[in-house]
Scaffold this motif. Structure first.
Motif, short mmCIF file in Angstrom:
data_model
loop_
_atom_site.label_atom_id
_atom_site.label_comp_id
_atom_site.label_asym_id
_atom_site.label_seq_id
_atom_site.Cartn_x
_atom_site.Cartn_y
_atom_site.Cartn_z
N ALA A 112 -7.82 1.80 2.44
CA ALA A 112 -7.80 0.81 3.22
C ALA A 112 -8.19 1.62 4.96
CB ALA A 112 -6.96 0.06 3.12
N SER A 167 -3.69 -5.31 8.11
CA SER A 167 -4.41 -6.37 7.53
C SER A 167 -4.41 -6.80 9.90
CB SER A 167 -4.46 -7.02 7.18
OG SER A 167 -3.61 -7.55 6.90
N HIS A 170 1.29 -1.06 0.56
CA HIS A 170 -0.05 -0.20 -0.18
C HIS A 170 1.05 1.10 0.37
CE1 HIS A 170 1.02 -1.49 3.94
NE2 HIS A 170 0.69 -0.39 5.34
N TYR A 217 -11.58 -0.21 -3.48
CA TYR A 217 -11.48 -0.73 -1.41
C TYR A 217 -10.03 -1.94 -1.47
CZ TYR A 217 -14.99 2.45 -2.38
OH TYR A 217 -16.12 3.06 -3.24
N THR A 218 -9.71 -2.17 -0.78
CA THR A 218 -7.70 -2.68 -1.62
C THR A 218 -7.49 -2.84 0.01
OG1 THR A 218 -6.52 -2.90 -3.08
CG2 THR A 218 -6.72 -0.66 -2.16
N TYR A 219 -5.96 -3.39 -0.44
CA TYR A 219 -4.68 -3.48 0.22
C TYR A 219 -5.14 -4.66 1.84
CZ TYR A 219 -3.24 0.82 -1.49
OH TYR A 219 -2.72 1.60 -1.98
N SER A 220 -6.80 -3.72 2.54
CA SER A 220 -6.74 -5.42 3.88
C SER A 220 -8.39 -5.99 3.15
CB SER A 220 -7.05 -4.32 5.07
OG SER A 220 -7.34 -3.48 5.06
N PRO A 225 -12.03 -5.22 2.50
CA PRO A 225 -12.94 -3.84 2.53
C PRO A 225 -14.75 -4.74 2.87
CG PRO A 225 -11.66 -4.32 0.40
CD PRO A 225 -11.28 -4.84 1.00
#
Ligand code: SF4
Length: 380
Positions: free
Chosen positions: A123, A140, A21, A171-174, A176
């Motif tokens: 995120a 996360s 990210h 909506y991403t990285y962790s 959503p």
């Protein structure tokens, strides 16, 4: 939010962000790269959550994801981002992202969704599973009070996308799913203003909230982590079956779908598993759903394993193609020829990719210029 404040905001995002990210586009920064004076907010949100029920014996049951956490007063669910206060359930992360970037859409990855465009990516802290290979474990697996969060309500996101001409929100990285309400409201508002929304998810979500959300999404990328239930139990702390059911539900909707399969040495990389994976996709989704076979690098709780050998990825690619899948990509191997898109009918290169440089030269709208085959996806 004015431009100066936002530049500070993005600058702070660069400092807070790590791993996948991180990485800001210089043109988006507008030359203000080290302005880290923006005030983070220490407040958590108290927006009432959706999809929960009060239990007759007291406490609530969250119905967002298959985990169905039962939570007594002043306790939180597994994801750490939702809290029971007097048997009213609240999301603590609404409007409070801890990572924000402008990314190429190919980074998500989407290869058949407006290639070469960018996505406003965000995120919050938290996740409803715990993958031992997570590349964004720093956010996360954190609770929202452990991350540095910004105040960014849906309206501000839409304004920024319009100002900067960014066509899509990601909506991403962790995960959503755990900031469902924030994602839903942003996607719904974006929809009204012509801004597209895409979800990058592990797909561990119940059918009803997924169905409602799909009304406002344009594309979904699902991380299918394995094709065996045992892997989900041992390395994800989740379940495979709800993810497969969700994939079928998404495919039946009008929302564009792509899949990532992270190939991890010794854990999900046998010929049998690649064959099962390809056959399941062929039988339940169709041969034209793109799949990205992605290279693993050691991190988080799997530092004992080596990176995925090139030969393993080539073997996976061959098996998936031999089973009839038409759009099989290799990921995390910059400039490999299997990053590019080829026409499954005549073999012409349609979209050339070198890292995140993308050239759509072999297509006219959604057709192969050479043979006229219609290529599935969303194109200009
Ligand atoms: S969204 Fe969070 S609180 Fe709700 S069931 Fe899933 S893990 Fe539990």
């Amino acid at each position: 939010m004015d431009r100066r404040k936002f530049m500070k905001f993005i600058g702070c995002g660069a400092c807070a962000a790590m791993s996948s990210h991180s990485g800001l586009l210089p043109e988006f920064l507008g030359g203000v790269q080290n302005a880290c004076a923006f005030d983070y907010t220490r407040e958590l949100s108290s927006v009432e959550a959706r999809y929960y029920k009060k239990l007759p014996e007291g406490g609530i049951e969250c119905e967002i994801c298959p985990r169905r956490c039962r939570i007594t007063d002043l306790e939180r669910g597994y994801c750490g981002s939702r809290e029971n206060r007097g048997d009213t359930y609240y999301t603590l992360v609404y409007g409070l992202p801890c990572a924000v970037n402008i990314d190429p859409i190919e980074k998500k990855p989407f290869h058949h969704f407006y290639p070469g465009t960018s996505a406003f990516s965000l995120a919050t802290a938290g996740c409803n599973v715990n993958c031992k290979c997570c590349q964004n474990w720093d956010i996360s697996q954190s609770r929202p009070e452990q991350t540095e969060n910004f105040s960014l309500p849906p309206k501000d996101i839409i304004d920024l996308c319009q100002q900067r001409k960014v066509p899509t929100i990601a909506y991403t990285y962790s995960e959503p799913v755990i900031f469902y309400e924030y994602m839903y409201d942003t996607a719904e508002l974006g929809h009204k203003h012509g801004i597209k929304s895409v979800m990058i998810s592990g797909g561990y979500i119940n059918p009803e909230p997924l169905g409602e959300l799909l009304k406002h999404l344009n594309a979904v990328k699902i991380d299918l982590k394995a094709i065996r239930e045992t892997y989900y139990k041992d390395y994800v702390d989740g379940e495979l079956k709800p993810v497969l059911d969700g994939l079928i539900q998404i495919k039946k909707s009008d929302v564009w779908l792509e899949i990532v399969y992270l190939v991890i040495p010794t854990l999900n990389d046998s010929d049998d598993e690649f064959t099962e994976l390809a056959r399941w996709i062929k039988n339940y989704l169709g041969v034209d759903v793109p799949i990205h076979l992605s290279r693993f690098y050691p991190q988080y709780l799997l530092k004992n394993l080596p990176p995925t050998p090139q030969t393993t990825l080539d073997r996976a690619l061959s098996i998936c193609r031999a089973e009839g899948l038409e759009y099989v990509y290799l990921g995390n191997i910059p400039s490999h020829k299997a990053e590019s898109t080829y026409c499954p009918k005549c073999g012409e290169m349609l979209i050339e990719r070198r890292g995140y440089r993308t050239s759509v030269s072999g297509m006219s709208k959604n057709k192969c210029k050479s043979c006229g085959k219609i290529i599935p996806g969303r194109f200009f």
